[in-house]
Scaffold this active site. Structure first.
Site, PDB file in Angstrom:
ATOM      1  N   CYS A  51       0.837  -1.212   0.000  1.00 53.49           N
ATOM      2  CA  CYS A  51       0.000   0.000   0.000  1.00 53.49           C
ATOM      3  C   CYS A  51       0.867   1.255   0.000  1.00 53.49           C
ATOM      4  CB  CYS A  51      -0.934  -0.034   1.211  1.00 53.49           C
ATOM      5  SG  CYS A  51      -1.809   1.507   1.516  1.00 53.49           S
ATOM      6  N   CYS A  63      -0.078   3.952   2.607  1.00 55.62           N
ATOM      7  CA  CYS A  63       0.279   3.500   3.959  1.00 55.62           C
ATOM      8  C   CYS A  63       1.703   3.914   4.304  1.00 55.62           C
ATOM      9  CB  CYS A  63       0.165   1.978   4.062  1.00 55.62           C
ATOM     10  SG  CYS A  63      -1.509   1.331   3.829  1.00 55.62           S
TER      11      CYS A  63
END
Length: 325
Positions: free
Chosen positions: A91, A94
């Site tokens: 991600c 993230c």
């Protein structure tokens, strides 16, 4: 008109999911007991693997698994705010958000703890919260979700979010007050860009306020606070320019679209949103093509000034759909 940072419906749904996944009844009794006890150590997982770190005072950032979730998150949250970070190695956002959260957790001096959850290794935790995307961040206090957001927010917004949570939970979670007595917490610095915009708005210089918020969005297109404030500035400028006789003019000439738009703005500003919504929905029914689209876009912009769960907005959206189709 309200603009909450977290979605009440989403928080309620997550709270229900958490209640169904773990036994909170005993935890609630412990939380309400006159003498609060420290959290119990984590239970060993069934597969015999080594348990995670105990939820006693310690690091500001902890790795949480399905086996340690009860102790590290639910039980710890009876005494300390726990912020759960749902992330994954693949991600991209993230990787932007997690370092910010980790740094803020370390700065808090124990006022709150960051519980990081790798959703690939612990899918049941993501399912528990009904996470539709990552990163998703959930604040847990008293054994229940209290607020959440998705996506990589800018650091000033995260600081404000954390500050409001700590203020709201200070009297309920003893760990917050204890940390603040020792100099911990979350300091929310003034953002000079917002200060400039707010000062312009307060002195009635709507053009300068709009320009200031637009400058913020040029740099941070996803800044929800700036988006919300910009919408309010534009609306206030329109409503003040409408004039006190805008409603009478619109009533006298239903075919005058500009008059209908101005009257709707004035009605919403006068705490009569149902009247403003109904006026524009009626205009949608009478028009077609570009005129209809103009009215529809204006009405949708008015909806955005309110909480999406506001019953008046929900009804007006249904009525708009009926008028269009």
């Amino acid at each position: 008109m309200t603009h909450p940072r977290g979605s009440a419906a989403k928080t309620a749904a997550m709270s229900a999911a958490l209640s169904g996944a773990v036994d909170l009844s005993a935890l609630k009794a412990r939380a309400e007991a006159p003498q609060k006890q420290p959290p119990a150590p984590p239970r060993p997982p069934a597969d015999g693997a080594a348990p995670g770190p105990a939820p006693a005072a310690g690091g500001a950032v902890i790795e949480v698994t399905e086996a340690t979730f009860q102790a590290e998150v639910v039980e710890r949250s009876l005494h300390q705010l726990v912020v759960v970070d749902l992330w994954a190695e693949w991600c991209g956002p993230c990787k932007q958000l997690s370092p910010v959260l980790e740094r803020l957790a370390a700065e808090s001096g124990g006022a709150w703890v960051l519980a990081k959850v790798d959703v690939d290794a612990n899918p049941r935790i993501a399912q528990l919260f009904g996470a539709q995307s990552i990163p998703t961040v959930i604040a847990i206090g008293g054994g229940q979700p209290v607020d959440a957001f998705s996506g990589a927010l800018p650091e000033p917004e995260i600081r404000k979010w954390l500050g409001s949570l700590l203020d709201a939970l200070r009297d309920k979670l003893p760990g917050i007050a204890a940390a603040e007595e020792n100099g911990g917490g979350v300091e929310v610095p003034e953002d000079a860009r917002f200060t400039e915009a707010e000062e312009a708005f307060e002195r009635g210089d709507f053009a300068e306020a709009q320009a200031a918020y637009e400058r913020i969005l040029d740099v941070e297109p996803a800044n929800e606070e700036a988006k919300t404030a910009l919408a309010q500035v534009k609306f206030t400028a329109r409503a003040e320019a409408a004039g006190p006789d805008a409603i009478a003019k619109a009533d006298a000439d239903p075919a005058d679209l500009d008059a209908q738009l101005a009257a709707a703005d004035l009605e919403v500003a006068g705490q009569q949103p149902e009247a403003g919504f109904a006026r524009l929905i009626a205009a949608v029914r009478r028009t077609a093509g570009d005129d209809r689209n103009k009215v529809r876009e204006h009405l949708v912009a008015l909806f955005e000034l309110f909480d999406s769960a506001d019953e008046r907005v929900m009804k007006a959206r249904r009525d708009l759909a009926s008028a269009l189709y």
